[in-house]
Design a protein around this motif. Structure first.
Motif, PDB file in Angstrom:
ATOM      1  N   ALA A 248       0.834  -1.201   0.000  1.00  0.00           N
ATOM      2  CA  ALA A 248       0.000   0.000   0.000  1.00  0.00           C
ATOM      3  C   ALA A 248       0.868   1.250   0.000  1.00  0.00           C
ATOM      4  O   ALA A 248       0.621   2.207  -0.738  1.00  0.00           O
ATOM      5  CB  ALA A 248      -0.920  -0.011   1.224  1.00  0.00           C
ATOM      6  N   ALA A 249       1.925   1.244   0.826  1.00  0.00           N
ATOM      7  CA  ALA A 249       2.777   2.420   0.931  1.00  0.00           C
ATOM      8  C   ALA A 249       3.537   2.650  -0.380  1.00  0.00           C
ATOM      9  O   ALA A 249       3.704   3.782  -0.827  1.00  0.00           O
ATOM     10  CB  ALA A 249       3.765   2.235   2.075  1.00  0.00           C
ATOM     11  N   MET A 250       3.970   1.560  -0.987  1.00  0.00           N
ATOM     12  CA  MET A 250       4.772   1.668  -2.200  1.00  0.00           C
ATOM     13  C   MET A 250       3.936   2.185  -3.360  1.00  0.00           C
ATOM     14  O   MET A 250       4.370   3.029  -4.136  1.00  0.00           O
ATOM     15  CB  MET A 250       5.313   0.274  -2.524  1.00  0.00           C
ATOM     16  CG  MET A 250       6.485   0.261  -3.417  1.00  0.00           C
ATOM     17  SD  MET A 250       7.300  -1.348  -3.336  1.00  0.00           S
ATOM     18  CE  MET A 250       6.304  -2.300  -4.421  1.00  0.00           C
ATOM     19  N   GLN A 251       2.689   1.679  -3.461  1.00  0.00           N
ATOM     20  CA  GLN A 251       1.823   2.060  -4.571  1.00  0.00           C
ATOM     21  C   GLN A 251       1.189   3.421  -4.333  1.00  0.00           C
ATOM     22  O   GLN A 251       0.874   4.122  -5.287  1.00  0.00           O
ATOM     23  CB  GLN A 251       0.678   1.046  -4.718  1.00  0.00           C
ATOM     24  CG  GLN A 251       1.091  -0.292  -5.236  1.00  0.00           C
ATOM     25  CD  GLN A 251       1.385  -0.232  -6.725  1.00  0.00           C
ATOM     26  OE1 GLN A 251       2.517   0.005  -7.113  1.00  0.00           O
ATOM     27  NE2 GLN A 251       0.375  -0.395  -7.531  1.00  0.00           N
ATOM     28  N   GLY A 252       0.943   3.750  -3.073  1.00  0.00           N
ATOM     29  CA  GLY A 252       0.213   4.972  -2.756  1.00  0.00           C
ATOM     30  C   GLY A 252      -1.260   4.853  -3.069  1.00  0.00           C
ATOM     31  O   GLY A 252      -2.014   5.813  -3.020  1.00  0.00           O
ATOM     32  N   PHE A 253      -1.704   3.645  -3.406  1.00  0.00           N
ATOM     33  CA  PHE A 253      -3.079   3.439  -3.853  1.00  0.00           C
ATOM     34  C   PHE A 253      -3.459   1.991  -3.631  1.00  0.00           C
ATOM     35  O   PHE A 253      -2.677   1.096  -3.954  1.00  0.00           O
ATOM     36  CB  PHE A 253      -3.163   3.796  -5.339  1.00  0.00           C
ATOM     37  CG  PHE A 253      -4.426   3.364  -6.003  1.00  0.00           C
ATOM     38  CD1 PHE A 253      -5.620   3.990  -5.711  1.00  0.00           C
ATOM     39  CD2 PHE A 253      -4.430   2.318  -6.923  1.00  0.00           C
ATOM     40  CE1 PHE A 253      -6.803   3.582  -6.323  1.00  0.00           C
ATOM     41  CE2 PHE A 253      -5.596   1.917  -7.534  1.00  0.00           C
ATOM     42  CZ  PHE A 253      -6.787   2.551  -7.231  1.00  0.00           C
ATOM     43  N   VAL A 254      -4.634   1.739  -3.057  1.00  0.00           N
ATOM     44  CA  VAL A 254      -5.136   0.364  -3.012  1.00  0.00           C
ATOM     45  C   VAL A 254      -6.585   0.327  -3.491  1.00  0.00           C
ATOM     46  O   VAL A 254      -7.335   1.290  -3.284  1.00  0.00           O
ATOM     47  CB  VAL A 254      -5.091  -0.265  -1.594  1.00  0.00           C
ATOM     48  CG1 VAL A 254      -3.677  -0.506  -1.146  1.00  0.00           C
ATOM     49  CG2 VAL A 254      -5.860   0.570  -0.599  1.00  0.00           C
ATOM     50  N   SER A 255      -6.950  -0.723  -4.163  1.00  0.00           N
ATOM     51  CA  SER A 255      -8.349  -0.941  -4.520  1.00  0.00           C
ATOM     52  C   SER A 255      -8.603  -2.439  -4.501  1.00  0.00           C
ATOM     53  O   SER A 255      -7.662  -3.227  -4.607  1.00  0.00           O
ATOM     54  CB  SER A 255      -8.648  -0.359  -5.900  1.00  0.00           C
ATOM     55  OG  SER A 255      -8.152  -1.217  -6.891  1.00  0.00           O
ATOM     56  N   PRO A 256      -9.872  -2.837  -4.344  1.00  0.00           N
ATOM     57  CA  PRO A 256     -10.174  -4.274  -4.211  1.00  0.00           C
ATOM     58  C   PRO A 256      -9.654  -5.086  -5.400  1.00  0.00           C
ATOM     59  O   PRO A 256      -9.420  -6.279  -5.283  1.00  0.00           O
ATOM     60  CB  PRO A 256     -11.703  -4.316  -4.163  1.00  0.00           C
ATOM     61  CG  PRO A 256     -12.118  -2.972  -3.739  1.00  0.00           C
ATOM     62  CD  PRO A 256     -11.090  -2.018  -4.248  1.00  0.00           C
ATOM     63  N   GLU A 257      -9.494  -4.426  -6.528  1.00  0.00           N
ATOM     64  CA  GLU A 257      -9.062  -5.124  -7.730  1.00  0.00           C
ATOM     65  C   GLU A 257      -7.730  -5.867  -7.544  1.00  0.00           C
ATOM     66  O   GLU A 257      -7.502  -6.899  -8.165  1.00  0.00           O
ATOM     67  CB  GLU A 257      -8.880  -4.093  -8.843  1.00  0.00           C
ATOM     68  CG  GLU A 257      -9.414  -4.501 -10.183  1.00  0.00           C
ATOM     69  CD  GLU A 257      -9.290  -3.331 -11.133  1.00  0.00           C
ATOM     70  OE1 GLU A 257      -8.251  -3.243 -11.785  1.00  0.00           O
ATOM     71  OE2 GLU A 257     -10.224  -2.498 -11.199  1.00  0.00           O
ATOM     72  N   SER A 258      -6.856  -5.322  -6.694  1.00  0.00           N
ATOM     73  CA  SER A 258      -5.543  -5.947  -6.510  1.00  0.00           C
ATOM     74  C   SER A 258      -5.623  -7.239  -5.727  1.00  0.00           C
ATOM     75  O   SER A 258      -4.629  -7.922  -5.589  1.00  0.00           O
ATOM     76  CB  SER A 258      -4.611  -4.991  -5.765  1.00  0.00           C
ATOM     77  OG  SER A 258      -4.645  -3.733  -6.329  1.00  0.00           O
ATOM     78  N   PHE A 259      -6.800  -7.540  -5.153  1.00  0.00           N
ATOM     79  CA  PHE A 259      -6.863  -8.671  -4.238  1.00  0.00           C
ATOM     80  C   PHE A 259      -7.822  -9.737  -4.729  1.00  0.00           C
ATOM     81  O   PHE A 259      -8.579 -10.316  -3.974  1.00  0.00           O
ATOM     82  CB  PHE A 259      -7.245  -8.180  -2.836  1.00  0.00           C
ATOM     83  CG  PHE A 259      -6.389  -7.030  -2.394  1.00  0.00           C
ATOM     84  CD1 PHE A 259      -5.044  -7.242  -2.137  1.00  0.00           C
ATOM     85  CD2 PHE A 259      -6.899  -5.758  -2.287  1.00  0.00           C
ATOM     86  CE1 PHE A 259      -4.239  -6.186  -1.750  1.00  0.00           C
ATOM     87  CE2 PHE A 259      -6.098  -4.692  -1.902  1.00  0.00           C
ATOM     88  CZ  PHE A 259      -4.760  -4.912  -1.640  1.00  0.00           C
ATOM     89  N   SER A 260      -7.789  -9.986  -6.036  1.00  0.00           N
ATOM     90  CA  SER A 260      -8.713 -10.957  -6.610  1.00  0.00           C
ATOM     91  C   SER A 260      -8.222 -12.376  -6.357  1.00  0.00           C
ATOM     92  O   SER A 260      -7.075 -12.600  -5.963  1.00  0.00           O
ATOM     93  CB  SER A 260      -8.835 -10.726  -8.107  1.00  0.00           C
ATOM     94  OG  SER A 260      -7.590 -10.973  -8.707  1.00  0.00           O
ATOM     95  N   LEU A 261      -9.091 -13.310  -6.600  1.00  0.00           N
ATOM     96  CA  LEU A 261      -8.758 -14.720  -6.426  1.00  0.00           C
ATOM     97  C   LEU A 261      -7.553 -15.112  -7.276  1.00  0.00           C
ATOM     98  O   LEU A 261      -6.715 -15.913  -6.891  1.00  0.00           O
ATOM     99  CB  LEU A 261      -9.971 -15.572  -6.814  1.00  0.00           C
ATOM    100  CG  LEU A 261      -9.748 -17.065  -6.844  1.00  0.00           C
ATOM    101  CD1 LEU A 261      -9.373 -17.571  -5.471  1.00  0.00           C
ATOM    102  CD2 LEU A 261     -10.982 -17.763  -7.346  1.00  0.00           C
ATOM    103  N   MET A 262      -7.474 -14.480  -8.458  1.00  0.00           N
ATOM    104  CA  MET A 262      -6.377 -14.817  -9.365  1.00  0.00           C
ATOM    105  C   MET A 262      -5.027 -14.569  -8.688  1.00  0.00           C
ATOM    106  O   MET A 262      -4.068 -15.308  -8.905  1.00  0.00           O
ATOM    107  CB  MET A 262      -6.511 -13.962 -10.633  1.00  0.00           C
ATOM    108  CG  MET A 262      -5.883 -14.565 -11.855  1.00  0.00           C
ATOM    109  SD  MET A 262      -6.489 -16.228 -12.185  1.00  0.00           S
ATOM    110  CE  MET A 262      -5.071 -16.956 -12.894  1.00  0.00           C
ATOM    111  N   GLU A 263      -4.964 -13.525  -7.828  1.00  0.00           N
ATOM    112  CA  GLU A 263      -3.716 -13.230  -7.123  1.00  0.00           C
ATOM    113  C   GLU A 263      -3.366 -14.359  -6.158  1.00  0.00           C
ATOM    114  O   GLU A 263      -2.216 -14.792  -6.102  1.00  0.00           O
ATOM    115  CB  GLU A 263      -3.841 -11.919  -6.355  1.00  0.00           C
ATOM    116  CG  GLU A 263      -3.743 -10.675  -7.225  1.00  0.00           C
ATOM    117  CD  GLU A 263      -2.337 -10.461  -7.783  1.00  0.00           C
ATOM    118  OE1 GLU A 263      -1.372 -10.554  -7.014  1.00  0.00           O
ATOM    119  OE2 GLU A 263      -2.224 -10.218  -8.992  1.00  0.00           O
TER     120      GLU A 263
END
Lengths: 353, 307
Positions: A248-263
């Motif tokens: 989160a700190a590195m990206q400066g941005f979080v959204s639910p999209e980053s945490f999909s099942l595919m990950e």
């Protein structure tokens, strides 16, 4: 610890250290994008090693690992961004994120202790989806996660006034943001590797292994399987939480999209493809599977132009196609993973004979 | 009350589709202990093939009935070939590999099929040609269409046929024997390779039918549609007890109804705090609760304990 002192391993470690220090500068020649890819590779090493505790050591198939990463990332995002106007320091948030992820791990672990094999897989998968759906929808009636838009303007890592984003000049050497994060991540990764190595050969590590091989026998020799399994979930989850915070700190941005099942599935693929339960194998798997899609991004388009003179198919889908094929082929020719542990290799050889 | 009836009907339709897809998962799992993650993709390809074939034929002036039949049979053929090929090329060489290895292969194949489909059919949503007339019925305040009736009846008939196949024919007996103990079955003269191939072929054919139903029901299709559908169907299979045919059918229908009721009532239950976009959560929460009390699903038997 004795093993470390012999001259050959000392030389190896020295060589690896030099390579690790030089890498971000070499990558920077190809542009900061490559340094960022490197950062993510190490972040995935971190995650894969965390999952390796659960899947590789304890043999509990977890398909929802990304949920803990998400908990850590959102903990950081909410406690260090203008969203709630809170800007706590890293020393407060990172432990909170790890703690919350740990609690989530126990929460997931306790009702699923009785489950075995693939039933556990689907429950963890469901848990991961539940977490993601909540993050997607908790913007009403009280706006907690800001829904699908995600949270922006998250504070970067700050350690004692030293900021990890933007350029800094140190001893006449200019370091970019991604380069600084690289060194932070490498430090964290080394810490995790040491913890993993020490765990593997500890009383707990052996208990995990016993549960993995035969749970009933493990119980019979007096291992408290409930606590030891919960410990595996909790430890794996805490690592996920810390990785999420740094993400989160590195990206400066979080959204639910980053945490999909595919990950979740990708991280599992890293563990299995590298060599389940074998730390160097898992590291290799994580680096390969995180760098390969990016390398293909730069390779597939030009290769098509060179071969056929034009873009025949969408390079984006071709890249993923090649990636999928690579997974299938590696598993076909290296069923135990690219770099399995010696014990596992022997087991498979015995099975065949 | 009419909302209740309406949601039951919607759930039944959705559940029948889940059940058909779940059968594909459960048959393969029962026989070889593999979660075939690529099965959802087979269903997706079934839908898209029907769109192409039926759509082209209708445009060429063929009567809708024949175009539809041609579309459905082509899609069944393509999916059967795909299922057979998947088993032959990807899974058979891994029969003696560690347990998680074929799982990663399945994930790889799922990625490959999804991207192949994107190359062939593109990124956009496709409209499914209307193969059935739109007739509406109304019973006790609940509305339903001819399409919904046909989906439920057809899937019930297909499942009946499958049960007959499994419990009344020699192939079915061979499949049950292999599921119980492959080594002993092969000593009794069962050709294991044929049985496993048959499980994939039958599962894919059912998947193709389910794909056509999804297409007719929602009138829209997309190269990513297989993933969530497959996930739900797999959840249904586990809910019923994976490896158990009747369990997959009941699990599918149950999941469909729970989801529909959940979506219909969640707003009222939580005083408007949670809306119908939490629909997907229901499936998983019910799953977790059921597995807490019945760790091998509603009708399942004990499975192996290794990851």
């Amino acid at each position: 610890m004795k093993k470390w002192l012999n001259p050959r391993s000392a030389f190896g470690i020295a060589l690896i250290s030099v390579a690790l220090v030089a890498l971000p500068f070499v990558a920077a020649m190809g542009g900061q994008a490559w340094v960022r890819i490197l950062d993510f590779a190490i972040l995935y090493v971190f995650l894969a090693l965390g999952l390796n505790i659960v899947v590789g050591f304890a043999g509990l198939l977890d398909l929802g690992y990304i949920a803990f990463y998400a908990v850590g990332a959102y903990a950081w995002a909410l406690l260090a961004s203008p969203h709630f106007g809170i800007h706590w320091p890293i020393w407060a948030i990172l432990p909170i994120g790890a703690g919350l992820a740990c609690i989530a791990g126990v929460l997931l672990g306790s009702p699923t202790l009785k489950l075995r094999g693939d039933y556990l897989a689907i429950v963890t998968l469901g848990f991961g989806e539940i977490v993601r759906i909540f993050m997607n929808n908790l913007n009403a009636p009280i706006n907690v996660t800001n829904g699908p838009q995600g949270i922006t303007l998250i504070d970067p890592v700050m350690i004692g006034g030293f900021k990890f984003s933007g350029n800094t000049t140190l001893f006449g050497l200019t370091l970019s943001g991604p380069q600084k994060y690289y060194f932070l991540l490498v430090a964290l990764a080394i810490l995790v590797i040491i913890i993993n190595l020490r765990l593997q050969n500890s009383r707990i590590g052996r208990a995990w292994q016993a549960i993995r091989e035969d749970e009933i026998a493990a119980k019979a020799v007096g291992i408290n399987t409930r606590n030891i399994k919960l410990l595996a979930f909790a430890m794996g989850a805490s690592f996920g939480g810390i990785a999420g915070g740094v993400f989160a700190a590195m990206q400066g941005f979080v959204s639910p999209e980053s945490f999909s099942l595919m990950e979740s599935i990708m991280i599992l693929a890293m563990v299995v493809l590298g060599g389940m339960g074998h730390i160097p194998g898992v590291i290799l798997g994580a680096v390969l599977l995180s760098v390969l899609p990016e390398a293909l991004r730069y390779g597939v388009g030009p290769a098509q132009t060179a071969l056929f003179g034009k873009q025949l198919v969408d390079p984006e889908s071709l890249r993923m196609l090649v990636f999928g094929l690579a997974l299938v082929l590696v598993m076909r020719f290296k069923p135990a993973g690219l770099w399995p542990s010696p014990e596992r290799k022997r087991e498979l050889a015995e099975k065949k004979a | 009350m009419d909302i209740f009836l309406q949601q039951i009907i919607n759930g039944l339709v959705q559940g029948s589709i889940y059940a058909l897809v779940a059968l594909g998962y459960t048959m393969v799992y029962g026989i070889m202990g593999l979660i075939n993650f690529a099965h959802g993709e087979v269903v997706m390809i079934g839908t898209l093939v029907t769109i192409t074939v039926a759509g082209t034929l209708i445009k060429a002036g063929m009567p809708v009935v024949f175009a539809g039949l041609a579309g459905v049979s082509t899609s069944v053929l393509v999916c059967v070939a795909l299922g057979w090929g998947l088993e032959r090329i990807a899974y058979r060489p891994l029969r003696n590999a560690p347990r998680l290895t074929p799982l990663i292969t399945a994930i790889g194949m799922s990625i490959v099929l999804q991207n192949l489909a994107m190359m062939i059919w593109g990124r956009n949503y496709l409209t499914f040609p209307s193969l059935l007339p739109k007739i509406n019925f109304e019973v006790a305040g609940a509305h339903f269409t001819a399409i919904q009736v046909i989906i439920v009846v057809l899937s019930a008939a297909t499942m009946g046929g499958l049960l007959a196949l499994i419990y009344r024919t020699r192939l079915g007996m061979a499949m049950r024997a292999t599921a119980q103990n492959p080594a002993v079955a092969s000593l009794m003269g069962v050709n294991i390779n044929r049985v496993i191939a048959a499980a994939f072929v039958i599962g894919s054919a059912l998947g193709a039918l389910a794909g056509v139903m999804v297409g007719t029901y929602y009138e829209i299709a997309h190269y990513q549609m297989g993933f969530m559908l497959g996930l739900k169907a797999f959840t249904a299979a586990v809910l019923g007890g994976i490896g158990n045919l009747a369990g997959a059918m009941l699990g599918g229908v149950l999941l469909g109804i729970i989801e529909a009721l959940g979506a219909g009532y969640i707003g009222d239950l939580t005083g408007g705090f949670l809306g119908s976009h939490y629909q997907d959560i229901f499936a998983f929460i019910v799953l977790i609760v059921v597995l807490m009390f019945k760790p091998s699903g509603l009708f399942g038997e004990k499975t192996g304990d290794r990851a």
